[in-house]
Design a protein around this motif. Structure first.
Motif, short mmCIF file in Angstrom:
data_model
loop_
_atom_site.label_atom_id
_atom_site.label_comp_id
_atom_site.label_asym_id
_atom_site.label_seq_id
_atom_site.Cartn_x
_atom_site.Cartn_y
_atom_site.Cartn_z
N VAL A 245 0.84 -1.20 0.00
CA VAL A 245 0.00 0.00 0.00
C VAL A 245 0.88 1.25 0.00
O VAL A 245 0.67 2.19 -0.77
N ASP A 246 1.89 1.27 0.88
CA ASP A 246 2.79 2.41 0.96
C ASP A 246 3.55 2.62 -0.35
O ASP A 246 3.90 3.76 -0.70
N ALA A 247 3.80 1.53 -1.08
CA ALA A 247 4.49 1.63 -2.36
C ALA A 247 3.56 2.06 -3.49
O ALA A 247 4.01 2.26 -4.62
N GLY A 248 2.27 2.18 -3.19
CA GLY A 248 1.31 2.59 -4.21
C GLY A 248 0.89 1.48 -5.14
O GLY A 248 0.34 1.74 -6.22
N LEU A 249 1.09 0.23 -4.72
CA LEU A 249 0.80 -0.92 -5.58
C LEU A 249 -0.47 -1.66 -5.19
O LEU A 249 -0.94 -2.52 -5.92
N LEU A 250 -1.03 -1.33 -4.02
CA LEU A 250 -2.20 -2.01 -3.50
C LEU A 250 -3.11 -0.97 -2.86
O LEU A 250 -2.63 -0.07 -2.17
N ALA A 251 -4.41 -1.10 -3.09
CA ALA A 251 -5.34 -0.08 -2.59
C ALA A 251 -5.46 -0.12 -1.08
O ALA A 251 -5.48 0.92 -0.42
N ALA A 268 3.47 -8.89 -7.82
CA ALA A 268 4.10 -9.08 -9.13
C ALA A 268 4.60 -7.75 -9.68
O ALA A 268 5.67 -7.68 -10.32
N LYS A 269 3.85 -6.68 -9.45
CA LYS A 269 4.30 -5.35 -9.88
C LYS A 269 5.58 -4.95 -9.14
O LYS A 269 6.49 -4.35 -9.72
N TRP A 270 5.63 -5.28 -7.84
CA TRP A 270 6.85 -4.99 -7.08
C TRP A 270 8.03 -5.77 -7.63
O TRP A 270 9.14 -5.23 -7.77
N GLN A 271 7.80 -7.04 -7.95
CA GLN A 271 8.88 -7.84 -8.52
C GLN A 271 9.39 -7.24 -9.84
O GLN A 271 10.60 -7.18 -10.08
N ARG A 272 8.45 -6.77 -10.68
CA ARG A 272 8.87 -6.15 -11.95
C ARG A 272 9.65 -4.86 -11.70
O ARG A 272 10.60 -4.56 -12.43
N SER A 273 9.25 -4.11 -10.66
CA SER A 273 9.99 -2.88 -10.35
C SER A 273 11.40 -3.18 -9.86
O SER A 273 12.28 -2.31 -9.93
N CYS A 274 11.61 -4.42 -9.38
CA CYS A 274 12.94 -4.86 -8.94
C CYS A 274 13.76 -5.45 -10.08
O CYS A 274 14.88 -5.93 -9.85
N GLY A 275 13.19 -5.48 -11.28
CA GLY A 275 13.93 -5.96 -12.45
C GLY A 275 13.62 -7.37 -12.87
O GLY A 275 14.26 -7.91 -13.78
N TYR A 276 12.63 -8.03 -12.24
CA TYR A 276 12.26 -9.40 -12.60
C TYR A 276 11.17 -9.39 -13.66
O TYR A 276 10.43 -8.42 -13.82
N SER A 277 11.04 -10.51 -14.36
CA SER A 277 10.02 -10.62 -15.40
C SER A 277 9.63 -12.08 -15.57
O SER A 277 10.25 -12.98 -14.99
N GLY A 278 8.59 -12.32 -16.38
CA GLY A 278 8.16 -13.68 -16.65
C GLY A 278 7.75 -14.42 -15.40
O GLY A 278 7.08 -13.87 -14.52
N THR A 279 8.18 -15.67 -15.28
CA THR A 279 7.81 -16.49 -14.12
C THR A 279 8.48 -16.01 -12.83
O THR A 279 8.08 -16.42 -11.74
N ASP A 280 9.48 -15.16 -12.96
CA ASP A 280 10.13 -14.60 -11.78
C ASP A 280 9.34 -13.42 -11.21
O ASP A 280 9.71 -12.89 -10.16
N ALA A 281 8.30 -13.01 -11.91
CA ALA A 281 7.42 -11.93 -11.44
C ALA A 281 5.99 -12.47 -11.39
O ALA A 281 5.08 -11.95 -12.03
N ASP A 282 5.81 -13.55 -10.61
CA ASP A 282 4.52 -14.24 -10.57
C ASP A 282 3.69 -13.89 -9.34
O ASP A 282 2.62 -14.46 -9.11
#
Length: 303
Positions: A245-251, A268-282
């Motif tokens: 929530v504090d990161a603005g990713l969850l209501a 998953a959005k947080w994982q993508r912001s950390c540079g992960y993608s595909g199954t690593d951002a599940d």
């Protein structure tokens, strides 16, 4: 007797202390001075907001609501340590409190128990609202605690006050609990050290960051309630959700302690912001992304 500086000088003394200041609209002229005096000022009062999300919190503190018009403070101290100035002058933050507490603040001596609500605190205190749910488990990030220390020290330095001039709302008005999650004795110790003086009283421990079990969060995230019939519930899920929530990713954080589809999507959005993608951002936490989230938003990860 202490007279508040002008608005521009106030912003500059905060910046000189190392505070990142965000000036919101016409904050210099936004006040409740038409309803009563502001000053002489005698101290700094710290609150928590019982809100989440910086933009929403700043808006609430600036405008207030029907029963309590804004500004509700002078500055909003966000989770990231930025201080949003929303008003200057009389603000609806302190309400009525104990005259014996005010006298102790003026005399810079230990505070008595607050057992009366007879004295106008809006007149005599600078007020800072800190973005926090106030439930005892919402983390207080290091950047936010440092900002509380800095704004308090800046004002005390300007007026020649000691750290005893910094109090919490809970020390002023009977029935109040804010700020919840750290002790005001602990904060006054920090302010005293910043001012180059000795601690004003018995030192209290620093707030202990919430601990989150990596294995339990993973188990909760991997349990599909549609398939299993009942989700895994774990209190640490709420801590992670609050950080999202504090990161603005969850209501908002859920109340039942299980990892639902909205939390999966947000993580998953947080994982993508950390540079992960595909199954690593599940949306299933891994040690690296969970520790990075904890480091930024104030919780510890127990592997």
């Amino acid at each position: 007797m202490a007279t508040p500086p002008g608005a521009s000088a106030f912003a500059e003394l905060l910046r000189d202390e190392g505070v990142t200041v965000v000036e919101v609209g016409d904050w210099e002229h936004h006040n409740r001075n038409s309803r009563g005096p502001w000053g002489p000022v005698h101290g700094v009062m710290i609150h928590h907001t019982v809100t989440f999300g910086t933009d929403r919190t700043v808006q609430i503190c600036r405008t207030g609501h029907a029963s309590l018009p804004g500004p509700l403070c002078h500055g909003v101290i966000a989770k990231d340590g930025r201080v949003h100035l929303v008003g200057y002058g009389r603000a609806n933050h302190a309400g009525l409190g104990d005259d014996d507490v005010l006298r102790a603040v003026i005399d810079e001596r230990p505070l008595p128990a607050d057992n009366e609500a007879t004295t106008d605190g809006n007149r005599h205190f600078y007020g800072f609202e800190c973005e926090n749910l106030g439930n005892g488990s919402d983390p207080w990030p290091a950047a936010q605690l440092a900002a509380i220390e800095k704004v308090s020290a800046a004002i005390c330095r300007h007026h020649g006050w000691s750290a005893r001039s910094v109090i919490g709302h809970l020390e002023w008005q009977p029935g109040k609990v804010d700020p919840r999650g750290f002790g005001m004795g602990y904060m006054r110790d920090r302010v005293a050290k910043r001012l180059g003086s000795s601690a004003p009283g018995p030192s209290l421990p620093a707030p202990r960051p919430p601990e989150v079990s990596l294995s339990k969060v993973i188990k909760a995230a991997k349990t599909d309630p549609a398939r299993s019939g009942s989700p895994v519930s774990y209190r640490g899920v709420a801590v992670v959700e609050t950080a999202l929530v504090d990161a603005g990713l969850l209501a908002k954080a859920r109340s039942d302690g299980h990892w639902g589809t909205t939390t999966l999507t947000a993580y998953a959005k947080w994982q993508r912001s950390c540079g992960y993608s595909g199954t690593d951002a599940d949306g299933i936490p891994g040690p690296n992304t969970l520790r990075r989230l904890g480091a930024k938003y104030g919780f510890q990860v127990d592997a």
